[in-house]
Design an enzyme around this catalytic site. Structure first.
Site: not given
Ligand code: ZN
Length: 494
Positions: A258-259, A262, A288
């Site tokens: 997830h990170e 980003h 997101e």
């Protein structure tokens, strides 16, 4: 020097200082010595004061009035600076200072209240935060940033989005999500949870391998541990964090992916935009969308988890799942939990809808802070069929309201919706993608996203950024189609 050049030079320094402030926050969440907290508070406040003074500097108005942009990117930079300047101008200095004061204390009060499961301890603070943000929202709405206070607050995180459009989108999503949820929970097929102990160092080594798989650039980044994983920075210094629970390795692996999503967005923006208003992700929703498509549509895909299944057996020994298909089910197991951040793809947007409706009512004045806990618990029971057992699992679970981030929650669902759109377009353009994912290589997807989305940074509005990448205006349909197909297959629904 022209007014444009002067303004951009001034802006560049402000952006640099803001990045330094962000790096101080990174330091505080990762490696700062525990005894440094008080001094760090003063350091951060001093820097925040300098940045605030620059962002409200009266010369910005003069420069804007005289500036002429040399090209389209310069014109867009002027528009973004003018927009921020007008927003700042709507909020009286007294109100801005009061919001900063109250929200900086509120986070600590919220954390203590959550640890003690004591809603009453948080309510007076929350009442202040809501009143101040309502006042700010009304001032912004009067200045043209939305039809009402809640619109104006959403606009801060997702420029141009409105509560009415979000409500309509949620209205279309809800029946299909509820039907899918019921079908999945009623299915006979039950994927098994993962069991066992997964040593910390081995988890971290595999987390690095996952970051590699998606093309994270280590020359411009690093991975550290934090209590709540986050990514931080822009351009040449974009850091990620993760956490390790030895009984729950997916926590570490999917937080990392997830990170990385980003971080790849920030690393992928054209170097020409660096330290300008275009040099960062254009909105929270688009940001997101990158983390979600990496984490879910790619990272939790059948092909990629097939590769993970093999690698995890190499690293950790035999797993409970009998084969790669069973492991895919384990990774995507649906269960009706209390906590948004731990929710599966079927439940996640239902958690967001609950918060959207409640905060919209709080800001609109239809719901009092005193009645929030009852409203939350009621709604949770209706939507999830479970009675909230304690406030830390209910209205005290998220940090957002304490820091004044009202209007932020819906951007999580927008990110999911945008990710659904991007995934449809990506799969159409890259028909062989599964062959790469099955080898643990998601870099072709990153290359596509970089070219179509990440590169342009703040150059286009959020919805336009997604529409340009996909070739169609974003809607919730691709996401819902994807969820029904995927979970239909995993749970044997027909
Ligand atoms: Zn995120």
């Amino acid at each position: 020097m022209s007014a444009f050049a002067e303004l951009m030079a001034f802006q560049r320094e402000t952006e640099a200082l803001a990045l330094i402030a962000g790096r101080l926050e990174w330091d505080q969440e990762t490696v700062m010595p525990p005894g440094a907290a008080q001094q760090r508070g003063e350091e951060s406040a001093a820097l925040a004061g300098v940045i605030h003074a620059r962002r409200t500097d009266p010369r910005i108005g003069d420069w804007l009035a005289a500036a002429e942009a040399p090209d389209a990117a310069g014109q867009r930079a002027l528009e973004l600076i003018a927009r921020a300047h007008r927003r700042n101008g709507c909020i009286p200095a007294r109100l801005a200072a009061e919001i900063a004061r109250v929200t900086s204390l509120a986070q600590g009060i919220w954390a203590a209240a959550r640890a003690a499961d004591d809603v009453a301890r948080f309510l007076p603070t929350l009442r202040n935060v809501v009143a101040l943000k309502r006042e700010a929202g009304q001032a912004l709405a009067a200045g043209g940033f939305g039809a009402d206070a809640y619109d104006a607050l959403i606009d801060e995180y997702e420029p141009g989005m409105t509560a009415a459009r979000l409500a309509a989108m949620f209205g279309r999503m809800r029946p299909r999500l509820v039907a899918l949820r019921e079908a999945v929970l009623g299915a006979e097929r039950r994927p098994k949870p993962l069991e066992g102990l997964f040593p910390k160092e081995a988890q971290l080594a595999f987390a690095r391998e996952l970051a590699d798989a998606f093309g994270y650039d280590w020359a411009r980044g690093r991975l550290d541990l934090a209590v709540h994983p986050f990514s931080s920075g822009q351009g040449e210094d974009v850091r990620i964090t993760t956490r390790v629970v030895e009984t729950e390795p997916f926590n570490c692996f999917y937080s990392t992916i997830h990170e990385v999503g980003h971080a790849c967005y920030e690393q992928g923006i054209d170097a020409a935009h660096r330290l300008t208003p275009l040099g960062q992700g254009v909105s929270m929703g688009v940001h997101e969308s990158q983390s979600r498509i990496y984490e879910n549509q790619l990272g939790r895909s059948r092909a990629f988890t097939g590769w993970m299944w093999g690698r995890m057996r190499d690293i950790f020994g035999p797993l409970r799942a009998a084969d790669a298909a069973a492991f895919w089910g384990t990774v995507n197991r649906v269960h009706s939990g209390f906590i948004r951040t731990e929710a599966d793809e079927v439940h996640y947007n239902l958690h967001v809808m609950l918060r959207f409706d409640l905060e919209r009512e709080l800001i609109g004045g239809g719901l009092e802070v005193e009645d929030l806990e009852a409203a939350w618990n009621d709604r949770f029971h209706r939507d999830f069929g479970v009675v909230v057992d304690r406030p830390a699992n209910g209205m005290l679970q998220d940090v957002h309201w304490s820091v004044g981030a009202i209007g932020y929650f819906p951007t999580y669902s927008l990110g999911n919706v945008y990710a659904g759109c991007l995934h449809r377009a990506l799969r159409a353009d890259l028909p062989e993608l599964d062959a790469s994912l099955a080898q643990g290589d998601a870099r072709p997807a990153t290359a596509w996203l970089r070219e179509k989305v990440q590169r342009t940074g703040g150059l286009y509005d959020p919805a336009a950024t997604i529409a340009r990448a996909c070739g169609f205006a974003p809607t919730e349909e691709p996401l819902l189609d994807y969820l029904e197909a995927k979970f239909g297959e995993i749970y044997g629904l027909s």
